[in-house]
Write an enzyme that holds these catalytic residues in place. Structure first.
Site, short mmCIF file in Angstrom:
data_model
loop_
_atom_site.label_atom_id
_atom_site.label_comp_id
_atom_site.label_asym_id
_atom_site.label_seq_id
_atom_site.Cartn_x
_atom_site.Cartn_y
_atom_site.Cartn_z
N ARG A 60 0.82 -1.23 0.00
CA ARG A 60 0.00 0.00 0.00
C ARG A 60 0.85 1.28 0.00
NH1 ARG A 60 -2.27 -3.36 -1.43
NH2 ARG A 60 -3.94 -4.57 -0.53
N CYS B 145 -10.50 0.74 3.80
CA CYS B 145 -9.93 0.11 4.99
C CYS B 145 -9.12 1.14 5.76
CB CYS B 145 -9.05 -1.07 4.60
SG CYS B 145 -10.02 -2.53 4.21
N GLU C 283 -3.81 3.02 7.62
CA GLU C 283 -3.56 2.99 6.18
C GLU C 283 -3.97 4.31 5.53
OE1 GLU C 283 -5.55 1.67 2.32
OE2 GLU C 283 -5.33 -0.18 3.45
N1 EPU Z 1 -13.12 -10.54 8.59
C1 EPU Z 1 -13.81 -10.74 9.76
N2 EPU Z 1 -14.55 -9.71 10.22
C2 EPU Z 1 -14.64 -8.50 9.60
C3 EPU Z 1 -13.91 -8.31 8.40
C4 EPU Z 1 -13.16 -9.37 7.93
O1 EPU Z 1 -13.75 -11.80 10.37
O2 EPU Z 1 -15.34 -7.61 10.09
C5 EPU Z 1 -12.32 -11.67 8.05
C6 EPU Z 1 -12.91 -12.18 6.74
O3 EPU Z 1 -13.91 -13.13 6.95
C7 EPU Z 1 -11.69 -12.75 6.05
C8 EPU Z 1 -10.54 -11.89 6.55
O4 EPU Z 1 -11.02 -11.21 7.72
O5 EPU Z 1 -11.44 -14.06 6.48
C9 EPU Z 1 -10.09 -10.87 5.51
O6 EPU Z 1 -11.18 -10.01 5.18
P1 EPU Z 1 -11.40 -9.43 3.71
O7 EPU Z 1 -11.48 -10.56 2.74
O8 EPU Z 1 -12.56 -8.49 3.77
O9 EPU Z 1 -10.07 -8.69 3.36
P2 EPU Z 1 -9.26 -7.58 4.12
O10 EPU Z 1 -7.90 -8.11 4.36
O11 EPU Z 1 -10.01 -7.07 5.32
C10 EPU Z 1 -8.28 -6.47 1.98
C11 EPU Z 1 -7.95 -5.05 1.63
C12 EPU Z 1 -9.19 -4.35 1.08
C13 EPU Z 1 -9.72 -5.11 -0.12
C14 EPU Z 1 -10.06 -6.52 0.33
C15 EPU Z 1 -10.60 -7.35 -0.82
C16 EPU Z 1 -6.26 -4.12 3.15
C17 EPU Z 1 -6.01 -3.35 4.40
N3 EPU Z 1 -7.54 -4.34 2.83
O12 EPU Z 1 -9.21 -6.42 3.07
O13 EPU Z 1 -8.77 -3.07 0.66
O14 EPU Z 1 -10.87 -4.47 -0.65
O15 EPU Z 1 -8.86 -7.14 0.85
O16 EPU Z 1 -9.87 -8.43 -1.14
O17 EPU Z 1 -5.32 -4.50 2.47
C18 EPU Z 1 -8.56 -0.74 1.20
O18 EPU Z 1 -7.35 -0.90 0.99
O19 EPU Z 1 -9.06 0.36 1.48
C19 EPU Z 1 -9.41 -1.93 1.15
C20 EPU Z 1 -10.67 -1.90 1.52
#
Ligand code: EPU
Length: 306
Positions: free
Chosen positions: A182, A229, A300
């Protein structure tokens, strides 16, 4: 001192198309932010260059951003000049064709979603990961925007950058770009990008775009004002969203700033949240997550202003 500032501001206002005391809440997806002293929205690289040259000559501090989708601006706002690059756009076009790779060109202010649509229309694969990511191409590159299935660093062939010392536009190839999670470590201002994609299968490309968009829409609070995020994911282990969720913080709020019920890593502005509200909530989240998991979450979202 104040007299000098007023004088230099009025020179810039006379010479360029500039908005004065402009509320920044209108320029960020968080819908938060006090006023900026001066705001300019240049429409091409020549305007951008002339404007920056003059601002630097006049010692006016400059803050740059695109569509403000990953940005939190303070309640006191921004002193000096804010240059918003979202009008910096021309025509997205194919500039190079090789056997199975195609390079496209886009100006920095172009919406990432529009570039994705161009890829779909031209049967080009490589941008599917970006489905639903808001903001401009310039912003996406400087933040190295991405998901688990890809990030900007993997498709950038080169960028054109306005060098702050020479005020010349130079092309920097991907091998010289210092991308990390990022983040792109860059001095200078991105004016355009060359993106290399692969010739693909129309049906498959559309299917993956749709799938990624659906996933995003069902797991993230896309209809609320936010900056995406809020925290970076820790390098190893559970994601920030999962940690916040497991700490039982969903729904926690400070005035109109709340942890989304849908995704723990989103702080949403449910009405009239101030930057102060968001920052207080951020501190509480960090404290609680640290107490429970001994992990320090890092922000972030970029914070600007005084
Ligand atoms: N999860 C939970 N509870 C929650 C949210 C997530 O248990 O409230 C669990 C999900 O079930 C999953 C894991 O956490 O097992 C990861 O969650 P998710 O797939 O939503 O991915 P993330 O790591 O939270 C990242 C990026 C997002 C991007 C998504 C889509 C970062 C910080 N975030 O989120 O990017 O849209 O993957 O793949 O890298 C952004 O950068 O602004 C952003 C939203």
């Amino acid at each position: 001192m104040i007299k000098e500032i007023i004088e230099s501001y009025s020179i810039l206002v006379q010479e360029f198309n500039i908005l004065v005391d402009e509320p920044m809440e209108n320029y960020t997806s968080f819908k938060i932010g006090g006023t900026a002293d001066l705001v300019a929205l240049p429409e091409n690289r020549f305007e951008l260059k002339d404007l920056l040259k003059r601002a630097w000559e006049l010692d006016i501090p400059v803050t740059l951003f695109g569509r403000g989708t990953n940005l939190l601006i303070t309640d006191r706002g921004i002193r000096g000049l804010v240059v918003i690059t979202k009008q910096l756009k021309s025509r997205i076009q194919i500039i190079e064709k090789e056997r199975d790779t195609i390079t496209i060109f886009a100006d920095a202010g172009e919406r990432l979603s529009k570039v994705c649509q161009f890829a779909i229309n031209n049967t080009l694969s490589g941008l599917e990961f970006a489905a639903g990511i808001p903001g401009t191409i310039g912003g996406a590159i400087i933040m190295n925007a991405g998901t688990k299935s890809g990030e900007m660093s993997t498709i950038i062939k080169s960028i054109e950058v306005l060098n702050q010392d020479t005020l010349e536009v130079e092309t920097i190839g991907t091998d010289l770009l210092d991308f990390s999670y990022r983040h792109l470590n860059l001095s200078g201002i991105i004016v355009s990008a060359a993106i290399t994609l692969k010739k693909g299968n129309q049906e498959l490309i559309e299917q993956i775009f749709k799938h990624n968009l659906n996933r995003k829409n069902t797991s993230q609070p896309v209809s609320f004002a936010s900056a995406g995020c809020f925290f970076k994911n820790p390098v190893v282990g559970r994601s920030a969203g999962e940690l916040i969720d497991r700490a039982g913080l969903k729904g926690m709020s400070v005035n109109d700033a709340a942890v989304s019920e849908k995704h723990g890593n989103f702080i949403v502005n449910i009405g009239n949240a101030s930057c102060e509200d968001i920052l207080l909530l951020k501190q509480q989240i960090q404290k609680k997550v640290f107490e429970k998991f001994n992990i320090q979450l890092e922000t972030e979202v970029r914070i600007e202003g005084e």
